[in-house]
Structures are given as structure tokens and as C-alpha cells.
Design a protein around this motif. Sequence first.
Motif, PDB file in Angstrom:
ATOM      1  N   ALA A 146      -3.710   4.774   0.476  1.00  0.00           N
ATOM      2  CA  ALA A 146      -3.765   4.054  -0.808  1.00  0.00           C
ATOM      3  C   ALA A 146      -5.192   4.048  -1.360  1.00  0.00           C
ATOM      4  O   ALA A 146      -5.404   4.247  -2.558  1.00  0.00           O
ATOM      5  CB  ALA A 146      -3.256   2.619  -0.627  1.00  0.00           C
ATOM      6  N   GLN A 147      -6.179   3.849  -0.472  1.00  0.00           N
ATOM      7  CA  GLN A 147      -7.595   3.880  -0.881  1.00  0.00           C
ATOM      8  C   GLN A 147      -7.957   5.219  -1.508  1.00  0.00           C
ATOM      9  O   GLN A 147      -8.556   5.282  -2.583  1.00  0.00           O
ATOM     10  CB  GLN A 147      -8.480   3.759   0.373  1.00  0.00           C
ATOM     11  CG  GLN A 147      -8.959   2.395   0.720  1.00  0.00           C
ATOM     12  CD  GLN A 147      -9.907   2.490   1.930  1.00  0.00           C
ATOM     13  OE1 GLN A 147     -10.429   3.542   2.244  1.00  0.00           O
ATOM     14  NE2 GLN A 147     -10.113   1.379   2.582  1.00  0.00           N
TER      15      GLN A 147
ATOM     16  N   SER B  72      -2.502   2.533   4.572  1.00  0.00           N
ATOM     17  CA  SER B  72      -3.492   1.702   3.879  1.00  0.00           C
ATOM     18  C   SER B  72      -4.686   2.539   3.428  1.00  0.00           C
ATOM     19  O   SER B  72      -5.217   2.346   2.330  1.00  0.00           O
ATOM     20  CB  SER B  72      -3.956   0.572   4.791  1.00  0.00           C
ATOM     21  OG  SER B  72      -4.344   1.097   6.045  1.00  0.00           O
TER      22      SER B  72
ATOM     23  N   ALA C 100      -4.548  -1.277  -2.066  1.00  0.00           N
ATOM     24  CA  ALA C 100      -5.157  -0.933  -0.784  1.00  0.00           C
ATOM     25  C   ALA C 100      -5.637  -2.199  -0.091  1.00  0.00           C
ATOM     26  O   ALA C 100      -6.029  -3.166  -0.750  1.00  0.00           O
ATOM     27  CB  ALA C 100      -6.325   0.026  -1.003  1.00  0.00           C
TER      28      ALA C 100
ATOM     29  N   ALA D  66       0.812  -1.216   0.000  1.00  0.00           N
ATOM     30  CA  ALA D  66       0.000   0.000   0.000  1.00  0.00           C
ATOM     31  C   ALA D  66       0.848   1.270   0.000  1.00  0.00           C
ATOM     32  O   ALA D  66       0.322   2.372  -0.139  1.00  0.00           O
ATOM     33  CB  ALA D  66      -0.922   0.008   1.220  1.00  0.00           C
TER      34      ALA D  66
END
Length: 629
Positions: A500-501, A497, A282, A268
Motif C-alpha cells: 500500500a505504501q 501494508s 497504509a 491496506a
Amino acid sequence: MNSGADLLRIEDLGISFAIVGGPVHAVKRANLRILPGKVTALVGESGSGKSVISQAVMGILPQSARVRGRILFNDPENSNGPVDILQMPRDGHEIRAVRGSRIGKIFQEPMTSLSPLHTIGDQVGEVLKIHTEMSGAEIKDRTIEMLGLVGFPDPRRAYDMYPFELSGGLRQRAMIAMALICRPALLIADEPTTALDVTIQAQILQLLRDLQSKLNMAMLLITHDLGVVANVADEVVVIYHGEIMEAGPVEAIFRRPGHPYLKGLMAAVPHFDMKPGERLKALREVPVNVENLLGKRKPAKAASDTLLSVTGISKSFTTRKSGWFGKHAQIAVRAVDDVSFDIKRGECLGLVGESGCGKTTVSKILMRAVTPDAGSVIYNGDQGPIDILSAQGEALRTLRTKIQMVFQDPVSSLSPRLTVQNILSEPLEIHDRGDARSRLETVRSLLQAIGLDQRSINRYPHSFSGGQRQRIGIARALALGPDLLICDEPVSALDVSVQAQILNLLKDLQKELGLTYLFISHNLAVVDYMADRIAVMCGGRIVELAPRETLMKRPVHPYTRSLLAAVPFPDLDRPLDFKTLHASGASDTSAWSSQFREDGDEDALSPTDLGGGHVVLARRTADVRELRP
């Protein structure tokens, strides 16, 4: 293993909080150790239980916490062997003798952790006042010595300064001085670099590493940044939802990660070796569905390919220094100095630089929140060009719908008194879009577009995580179907994380809706993932502008090179080169070669075209052939 060899040993630790509807188990049967003189990194996302463990070690858990297990502290200065911190009375003499003296802690947010009413010297010296019998003069001398040790350029002057007079990096140094003044055996550093620029972060990491070996203390480093872990830690403990998933030496963890969660965290993180078109992985992907979204269209072909043209904008702020008997000295600070750039339709222009370089002031000028002293900003819409700085009436209303902003802090940018439905329909009401029914449909479409459940429509912002709140902020910016989104540090407050989304979501929305972005950040790896072209800003001026590949592979300006050198990689084979990082920061012009310095002549520097869209700010007399890498 014999617990006598460990400085701190946590055995079978369970922590729960009693709330309505049943207890929340924040930490479940956690076991970890910290060796003397070593750095142990505790890695995990927000809400995984990292900070709760550190509070248990310090004995500062709230009254509502229920704790079981043992926390054995084996103080080298205590000849009686390990003591169990959890068995000590909450505010008894024993725990107070350990807390702050033998175990120090650096908190995450230096601004809110320091008292605004007391000087730095008073706050750092107070620890000695509590834990030692020293005289006032001895305390002052020791405090000044400690401020020098943590890298204050003028410790005697800093002793009498207040926190608001210091930059973020210096405030963090003051926090470190406070934690280390009693020479503790264990230092707990809770996200010590999260809010800092990459260059300041690198300095703080180097400082912590040097002090740790100089004072021979152990450190528990709490972080979600795997790049920081790879550069500083000896041992790594990975925690997820209160459970420890993996633990071991840093070599084993990074070269042979075993648990899928750790592998997911590593995938990520944005890094400079990503191939074109490669996506961040993600941990929990956000499905993007823009089928019914208002404004879903590829923009009509306008006369110009340039959506926004910024020419020569400058802005100075005047500060007043009060003198005796009401005399005031006025000092002008130039925040933005002759900045020019274009943003093409459908592209993402990255704007990079340290805190205080003028990035946010530029974004505020584009949004008409700040009026510049000079320059022009032209928006080339479907109906023809609009001068942003002089637009009135209908033209201004059109602009407000076409340019929107995604803010840095997802907590303070959403009203706590409004539900998600109110937040997302507010822009539609202000601009008289549709009736109540069509607005509700639009709100539902927006929630679908950002991957949030329809059931969250009547919830308030406080009931969402940081990443979900940022997605609501993005949905609000999309409500009116804008052409240009200005993203001001949209992921700096988020976990790797969740980051990354959000980055993947922004990329998908750009592709689906034909959006144009101005993406402001101090993290070069994030900008490298998002941007097509990158502008680097220092001291209010753009010092280098180039296509992404060119800037990352062949940077010319020494400031750009310093920024790139300061990004920590989650890779043991690419450690930070602390020798090349200057103690005074990347913007210290004395470290630059003469081709890039003004040297007293303000007109000496001008944008020099190196070809292929690569422009660098250099002396007019500089030879282009010498500048090219």
C-alpha cells in the motif's frame, strides 16, 4: 480449555536471538492453538515472527535461538497423550519421528526448496524411505499416487522429471506432495501461494482445502494475504512484532475486527470496490516531498499526446532439444506475438497476465534489452519522435534517460557492494550530470522524495526492509528525470501494508512529476488501483484492452473473466467460486467459446473494436453485437 482437545497448543512461547548489541526478541509470550481437522491462519507482516513460530514447531530453529514456553503436540496416533516438542533433544530420534512424518511443512519458495539434482519422484519418495519400511516398488507406487492426488496431469511422467522442467505451480504441487506423503496430522504451509499467479494460487488453495478434508488433517497457514485467509481459514491469529494481537474464529475476526492493527491491515488491501480517487490506507504513510527533485516539471506539450507507440512487435526464442548422437531438434517458442498498444502522456497503462504470457519480454523490448523479430516502437519525446529499436549515439543516450525501469525483486536489483549514495548517484555519473556536490544534493532530494531518512545515505541495501529497498529502486529510476517508468511487478514481493505504501508513493510521484507508467502485474486488484487503461495478455498476445472501469465491470474475453474470478477477496460474503476455476488454468483455450479460439487457423483472430476504447481479440467472423456484454 483442556489441551487434550487441541492438536497443537503453544503456551507462553518466547523466542530470542543473541546478536551483538543485545538479544532480538522475535516472539513474545505467544499463545495459540490448532484444532484437529481445522485450518488456523497466522497473519502478519514480514518480520512479525510467523516463520520463527513454524520453525519452533518443526524443531528446526537455528542454534543461536533461545526458547522458553511449551509446544504441546497431541498426535492422534500416540496414545500417551500430548508431548512437548521443545523438550525433545534437537536431533534426537523422537523429533525426527515427528518431523516430516506427523508434522509436514510446505516452504515459501518452491524453486530453492527442491534439489535441482534429483528427480521429483526421488525427492517425494525419500520421505517414505526415511519414515517407513516400504519396499522400493511400494514407495514408487505410493509416490505416483500422491503426485496424482495433488493434481499432476501425468504423475508417471512427472516422477522422472527435474524441478527446472516444471512451472512454479507444479513445483509447489511437488512440495505439497512431499509434505503430505506420510499423511501427517498437521500441515504447516508457510506462504504457500505468495510467488504464484492468482489463477495458480486459486488452484493451490482449492487443492489444499480438498486434501485437508480428504485426509482429515489440521493446517497452520502462514500468510500476509487476508484474501487467502477469508477463503480457507476456520480460525485466525493476528501477530505483530512477535506479539499476538487478536485470535478467534474467522467470522468474528472479519466481521468484528477489534485491534487497530488488524483494521489497518484490512484497509491496506486493494479491492475492486474502491471509489475513484480513494486511497489505500497504509499502516505507515510515506511523506512525498519532490520540491527540489531533479526533473520536477510537468512535461512540455509535445505534438503528440501519445508518448509511446508500439506496433506489431513479435519475438520468438529457439530452444534446442538434444537427441542421441548429437542430433538437435530446434523448437521455436513465440513469446510475443503481434503486440500493439499506445501509452498516452501522464497515464498509467496496466499490463496483466499469468507468468509466461510475455509481459516481461515486452518490457525488455521497450528497454532495448531484447531485440524483437518484427514490429516498431516509437517514443514521442519533447525533441520529436525517436525509433527505439534503431536509435544510436545521442538519440540512444537520450532514450536511456527518458525511459527507466523499476524491477520486481528489490533484493537482487540493488548491488550489495554499494551504499545508497553510490546507487542513486551512479546514473548521474554515467550521464555526466553535474559535479560531486550537485549529485549529492540530488541524492538527498531523491531520498526526501521517497520518504527515507537522510541518515540512510551511507547504509548498504541489506540493512533495509523489502519495502525500503523497493523505494530506493524507485528513487534510482527517478534520478535522471524520466518521462516513462516501466514497473515490472514492483510490489509482488512485498507485504500488503508495504505494498500500500509503494502504490501510494507511485501514485503521488506520478501526479507531482507528470510521469507516465507501464505497470506490469499479475494481480488485477493492484492494477485496478493504479491503471487508467488495462491490457490483458495471454500466450504472447493482447486478448483484451479497455479503460479500467470497462474491463473490471464488463470483461468480454473468457481469459479476463477467469483472471478476475481468481482474485481472493478479504470478504467472507464473496468467496472464491472454485467451480468456475478450471484445473488446467485460465489460459486453457478448450474452455473458451469458439468466438475466441483459433482452432488451427492462425489468421482467424483479429482485434475487434467494441467502442469506447474497448478492443478484444476475437474471430474475424464474430458478430460485434454478440461479443458486447
